[in-house]
Motif scaffolding. Sequence first.
Motif, PDB file in Angstrom:
ATOM      1  N   PRO A 445       1.041  -6.471   9.355  1.00 33.76           N
ATOM      2  CA  PRO A 445       1.645  -5.718   8.244  1.00 33.76           C
ATOM      3  C   PRO A 445       0.616  -5.231   7.237  1.00 33.76           C
ATOM      4  O   PRO A 445       0.784  -4.154   6.647  1.00 33.76           O
ATOM      5  CB  PRO A 445       2.608  -6.738   7.621  1.00 33.76           C
ATOM      6  N   ALA A 446      -0.458  -6.001   7.020  1.00 37.16           N
ATOM      7  CA  ALA A 446      -1.503  -5.551   6.097  1.00 37.16           C
ATOM      8  C   ALA A 446      -2.205  -4.314   6.641  1.00 37.16           C
ATOM      9  O   ALA A 446      -2.562  -3.396   5.875  1.00 37.16           O
ATOM     10  CB  ALA A 446      -2.506  -6.673   5.856  1.00 37.16           C
ATOM     11  N   VAL A 447      -2.416  -4.266   7.961  1.00 40.69           N
ATOM     12  CA  VAL A 447      -2.997  -3.066   8.568  1.00 40.69           C
ATOM     13  C   VAL A 447      -2.074  -1.877   8.354  1.00 40.69           C
ATOM     14  O   VAL A 447      -2.532  -0.755   8.051  1.00 40.69           O
ATOM     15  CB  VAL A 447      -3.249  -3.301  10.068  1.00 40.69           C
ATOM     16  N   CYS A 448      -0.762  -2.105   8.485  1.00 37.22           N
ATOM     17  CA  CYS A 448       0.207  -1.023   8.213  1.00 37.22           C
ATOM     18  C   CYS A 448       0.103  -0.544   6.769  1.00 37.22           C
ATOM     19  O   CYS A 448       0.181   0.661   6.488  1.00 37.22           O
ATOM     20  CB  CYS A 448       1.621  -1.508   8.515  1.00 37.22           C
ATOM     21  N   GLY A 449      -0.076  -1.481   5.839  1.00 42.39           N
ATOM     22  CA  GLY A 449      -0.233  -1.098   4.439  1.00 42.39           C
ATOM     23  C   GLY A 449      -1.463  -0.253   4.217  1.00 42.39           C
ATOM     24  O   GLY A 449      -1.443   0.706   3.429  1.00 42.39           O
ATOM     25  N   ALA A 450      -2.553  -0.575   4.928  1.00 44.19           N
ATOM     26  CA  ALA A 450      -3.768   0.227   4.800  1.00 44.19           C
ATOM     27  C   ALA A 450      -3.570   1.634   5.362  1.00 44.19           C
ATOM     28  O   ALA A 450      -4.103   2.610   4.818  1.00 44.19           O
ATOM     29  CB  ALA A 450      -4.925  -0.476   5.516  1.00 44.19           C
ATOM     30  N   ILE A 451      -2.783   1.747   6.449  1.00 47.96           N
ATOM     31  CA  ILE A 451      -2.518   3.066   7.027  1.00 47.96           C
ATOM     32  C   ILE A 451      -1.675   3.907   6.076  1.00 47.96           C
ATOM     33  O   ILE A 451      -1.932   5.101   5.877  1.00 47.96           O
ATOM     34  CB  ILE A 451      -1.817   2.911   8.390  1.00 47.96           C
ATOM     35  N   VAL A 452      -0.659   3.288   5.469  1.00 46.90           N
ATOM     36  CA  VAL A 452       0.166   4.003   4.488  1.00 46.90           C
ATOM     37  C   VAL A 452      -0.689   4.462   3.310  1.00 46.90           C
ATOM     38  O   VAL A 452      -0.474   5.544   2.738  1.00 46.90           O
ATOM     39  CB  VAL A 452       1.321   3.108   4.017  1.00 46.90           C
ATOM     40  N   ALA A 453      -1.690   3.647   2.957  1.00 43.66           N
ATOM     41  CA  ALA A 453      -2.534   3.983   1.810  1.00 43.66           C
ATOM     42  C   ALA A 453      -3.339   5.251   2.044  1.00 43.66           C
ATOM     43  O   ALA A 453      -3.739   5.921   1.078  1.00 43.66           O
ATOM     44  CB  ALA A 453      -3.474   2.821   1.509  1.00 43.66           C
ATOM     45  N   ILE A 454      -3.598   5.610   3.309  1.00 40.44           N
ATOM     46  CA  ILE A 454      -4.317   6.857   3.585  1.00 40.44           C
ATOM     47  C   ILE A 454      -3.539   8.048   3.031  1.00 40.44           C
ATOM     48  O   ILE A 454      -4.097   8.945   2.393  1.00 40.44           O
ATOM     49  CB  ILE A 454      -4.540   7.009   5.104  1.00 40.44           C
ATOM     50  N   GLY A 455      -2.238   8.036   3.269  1.00 41.61           N
ATOM     51  CA  GLY A 455      -1.400   9.117   2.750  1.00 41.61           C
ATOM     52  C   GLY A 455      -1.334   9.123   1.240  1.00 41.61           C
ATOM     53  O   GLY A 455      -1.341  10.197   0.609  1.00 41.61           O
ATOM     54  N   ILE A 456      -1.267   7.915   0.629  1.00 47.11           N
ATOM     55  CA  ILE A 456      -1.194   7.845  -0.835  1.00 47.11           C
ATOM     56  C   ILE A 456      -2.473   8.402  -1.458  1.00 47.11           C
ATOM     57  O   ILE A 456      -2.435   9.160  -2.434  1.00 47.11           O
ATOM     58  CB  ILE A 456      -0.954   6.393  -1.280  1.00 47.11           C
ATOM     59  N   THR A 457      -3.616   8.027  -0.878  1.00 48.68           N
ATOM     60  CA  THR A 457      -4.890   8.499  -1.409  1.00 48.68           C
ATOM     61  C   THR A 457      -5.031  10.010  -1.228  1.00 48.68           C
ATOM     62  O   THR A 457      -5.453  10.722  -2.153  1.00 48.68           O
ATOM     63  CB  THR A 457      -6.050   7.777  -0.704  1.00 48.68           C
ATOM     64  N   ALA A 458      -4.684  10.506  -0.046  1.00 48.35           N
ATOM     65  CA  ALA A 458      -4.769  11.945   0.193  1.00 48.35           C
ATOM     66  C   ALA A 458      -3.835  12.717  -0.725  1.00 48.35           C
ATOM     67  O   ALA A 458      -4.150  13.836  -1.161  1.00 48.35           O
ATOM     68  CB  ALA A 458      -4.443  12.251   1.652  1.00 48.35           C
ATOM     69  N   ASP A 459      -2.693  12.139  -1.044  1.00 49.24           N
ATOM     70  CA  ASP A 459      -1.739  12.800  -1.935  1.00 49.24           C
ATOM     71  C   ASP A 459      -2.344  13.026  -3.319  1.00 49.24           C
ATOM     72  O   ASP A 459      -2.090  14.057  -3.957  1.00 49.24           O
ATOM     73  CB  ASP A 459      -0.468  11.952  -2.036  1.00 49.24           C
ATOM     74  N   SER A 460      -3.147  12.081  -3.793  1.00 53.56           N
ATOM     75  CA  SER A 460      -3.781  12.249  -5.107  1.00 53.56           C
ATOM     76  C   SER A 460      -4.746  13.426  -5.095  1.00 53.56           C
ATOM     77  O   SER A 460      -4.811  14.205  -6.061  1.00 53.56           O
ATOM     78  CB  SER A 460      -4.519  10.963  -5.489  1.00 53.56           C
ATOM     79  N   PHE A 461      -5.502  13.562  -3.998  1.00 52.26           N
ATOM     80  CA  PHE A 461      -6.420  14.697  -3.913  1.00 52.26           C
ATOM     81  C   PHE A 461      -5.650  16.022  -3.899  1.00 52.26           C
ATOM     82  O   PHE A 461      -6.048  16.999  -4.550  1.00 52.26           O
ATOM     83  CB  PHE A 461      -7.275  14.609  -2.644  1.00 52.26           C
ATOM     84  N   ILE A 462      -4.567  16.045  -3.161  1.00 46.79           N
ATOM     85  CA  ILE A 462      -3.775  17.276  -3.046  1.00 46.79           C
ATOM     86  C   ILE A 462      -3.210  17.681  -4.397  1.00 46.79           C
ATOM     87  O   ILE A 462      -3.205  18.874  -4.763  1.00 46.79           O
ATOM     88  CB  ILE A 462      -2.651  17.078  -2.013  1.00 46.79           C
ATOM     89  N   VAL A 463      -2.739  16.704  -5.175  1.00 49.16           N
ATOM     90  CA  VAL A 463      -2.213  17.011  -6.507  1.00 49.16           C
ATOM     91  C   VAL A 463      -3.297  17.663  -7.363  1.00 49.16           C
ATOM     92  O   VAL A 463      -3.062  18.687  -8.040  1.00 49.16           O
ATOM     93  CB  VAL A 463      -1.681  15.728  -7.183  1.00 49.16           C
ATOM     94  N   PHE A 464      -4.489  17.100  -7.345  1.00 47.69           N
ATOM     95  CA  PHE A 464      -5.590  17.640  -8.153  1.00 47.69           C
ATOM     96  C   PHE A 464      -5.986  19.036  -7.668  1.00 47.69           C
ATOM     97  O   PHE A 464      -6.139  19.978  -8.470  1.00 47.69           O
ATOM     98  CB  PHE A 464      -6.779  16.684  -8.082  1.00 47.69           C
ATOM     99  N   PHE A 465      -6.135  19.186  -6.359  1.00 46.11           N
ATOM    100  CA  PHE A 465      -6.530  20.497  -5.824  1.00 46.11           C
ATOM    101  C   PHE A 465      -5.508  21.575  -6.140  1.00 46.11           C
ATOM    102  O   PHE A 465      -5.875  22.721  -6.472  1.00 46.11           O
ATOM    103  CB  PHE A 465      -6.733  20.408  -4.317  1.00 46.11           C
ATOM    104  N   GLU A 466      -4.249  21.258  -6.052  1.00 43.53           N
ATOM    105  CA  GLU A 466      -3.211  22.260  -6.317  1.00 43.53           C
ATOM    106  C   GLU A 466      -3.197  22.655  -7.791  1.00 43.53           C
ATOM    107  O   GLU A 466      -2.933  23.820  -8.132  1.00 43.53           O
ATOM    108  CB  GLU A 466      -1.842  21.724  -5.896  1.00 43.53           C
ATOM    109  N   ARG A 467      -3.461  21.697  -8.683  1.00 41.81           N
ATOM    110  CA  ARG A 467      -3.545  22.048 -10.104  1.00 41.81           C
ATOM    111  C   ARG A 467      -4.713  23.009 -10.352  1.00 41.81           C
ATOM    112  O   ARG A 467      -4.604  23.970 -11.131  1.00 41.81           O
ATOM    113  CB  ARG A 467      -3.718  20.781 -10.950  1.00 41.81           C
ATOM    114  N   VAL A 468      -5.853  22.749  -9.701  1.00 41.74           N
ATOM    115  CA  VAL A 468      -7.010  23.645  -9.853  1.00 41.74           C
ATOM    116  C   VAL A 468      -6.675  25.026  -9.303  1.00 41.74           C
ATOM    117  O   VAL A 468      -6.986  26.059  -9.925  1.00 41.74           O
ATOM    118  CB  VAL A 468      -8.230  23.050  -9.117  1.00 41.74           C
TER     119      VAL A 468
END
Length: 589
Positions: A445-468
């Motif tokens: 389950p911890a490995v699953c949490g790390a995989i989900v975190a990839i999407g969460i981290t990428a989402d932060s970049f997308i929010v910033f890029f779209e604002r720019v």
Amino acid sequence: MAAPKKGRRQSAPGKPGRSLVFILIALVALTGGMFLSGHTTPRLGIDLAGGTSITLEAKNEPGQKNAINPDNMNTAVDIINNRVNGLGVSEAEVQTQGDKNIIVNIPKGSNEKQAREQVGTTAQLYFRPVITQAPGQPTPEPSTSPSSGTDKEKDKDKATDKATDKATDKGGSPSATPTSQGRAVSEALKDDPTPSASDKAKDKGGKKDETPKPDPATAKLQEQFTKLDCTDKKARAAAGRGIKPSEPTIACGKSPDGKTWDKFILAPAELNGKDVDDANAAINQQSGAWVVNMEFTKGGSKKFSQTTSKLSQQQPPQNQFAIVLDGEVASAPSVNTTLSANAEISGSFNQESAKDLANILSYGALPLTFHEQSVTTVSPALGGEQLKAGLIAGAIGLALVVIYLVVYYRGLSLIAIASLLVSAALTYTIMTLLGPTIKFALNLPAVCGAIVAIGITADSFIVFFERVRDEVREGRTLRPAVERAWPRARRTILVSDFVSFLAAAVLFVVTVGKVQGFAFTLGLTTLLDVVVVFFFTKPLMTLMARKKFFASGHEWSGLDPKRLGAKPPLRRSRRTTPPTAGPVDPKEA
């Protein structure tokens, strides 16, 4: 005259180089700590490394509502840990989980049945009179030379009646006798001095056997005692195994200084843990030293009084009674007088050691029972397959995210990929260090949490890029667009990550077992996402905005104004009066 309206204030670019240096220093420090600790890979849980995982739930018995508390749970962890170590298992884990659960993880596919027998029973507490005591190393063959062996006794704990004013020292040291140690043990092991029928017959005949034949059982016990090496963990665990409470036994225990080991021959048990009503650590008001106060039940008080009456007439070490927990001597105080229902154990205690002994005494009588919630056994081969499957799933998820970033954001994807790599490095090093620090184990389950975190981290970049990109569409150049976009993106990222962290925290608190691994990893990676975005992604974006490739809006930069449908550049101009307007009265200006 009305003041002119101020435009939205832009955030200052600051010094992005400092933030990048900070992240670099943190990565170097964590990586160095990882190699210095000798742990370069995360600890794996039972479902990935293989082994047996047992979840125990503490239960109150009727009439006892407050038995489940942190002190008793920690005492139970220590007892179960000693039992698991007695199996000869390396890297076994015993830890509390929540308020009333204990998790026992035994890696490498150990014997599940034996492990369940060891951890699923209540602690066995007995009070046994001491027959012989010696240093913990194997002793040479006994000789006929006199031996006093009483120097060690001066530091032993002393049991005194709680009603007495103060514990007194021993009345004297035992006299040396030419009897060998083996013969002394043989005589001491007799349960009753009453002569046997053969002895009576010999007495009637006026003859006495001056060289009695030793009891075979006694000789065997003496042989085991001589060979016993209490410095060996396996030997300590095996000492006295399978012996009934009604039989004499051998055991090991810590010496008074807590640094070395002593070994004992103990008589049959006189009392057990059920005879103890309560025990607590306290400071003696007269001596100012830490002591342990015991209270016995009605039946236990009677047995304890009879036992201490016999022991008080013996010479050391046979005037001691050993407090034996799961086959190991926790303490062996001496007795100088007959004791009643209440007793006080004094000695070289500090607060911690007195509290530990009180918990041990209490636990033998506590109404704490454990029920198995779940037992999971995973072979190392199956664990390896699950780990491989989890890594493949993570690689696929990461590859899909990277492909999306490259196709949609082009040059900006380089910033996102670099940020993902930094986040992955921080996550890996921290998880590796948490293994030896807080016994964190990476499960499926911890490995699953790390995989989900990839999407969460990428989402932060997308929010910033779209604002720019929104600012570029408004006709602004890249450098002011980055600084104007950051405050809005920052607010959105913080709110999003707060919600994710809150969900992970709630999940960690309300769940039991492996699901907590998922929640812990999700919460950790969410916090790291904030750190990476603030201290790496934004500073790196600020630096890249100064580069011609991005600032000029190259078609492969991801910030091409034409592709984004940008408006013409914003230019400030003087406001002119429309030609159709008539003369303006100065008073109206």
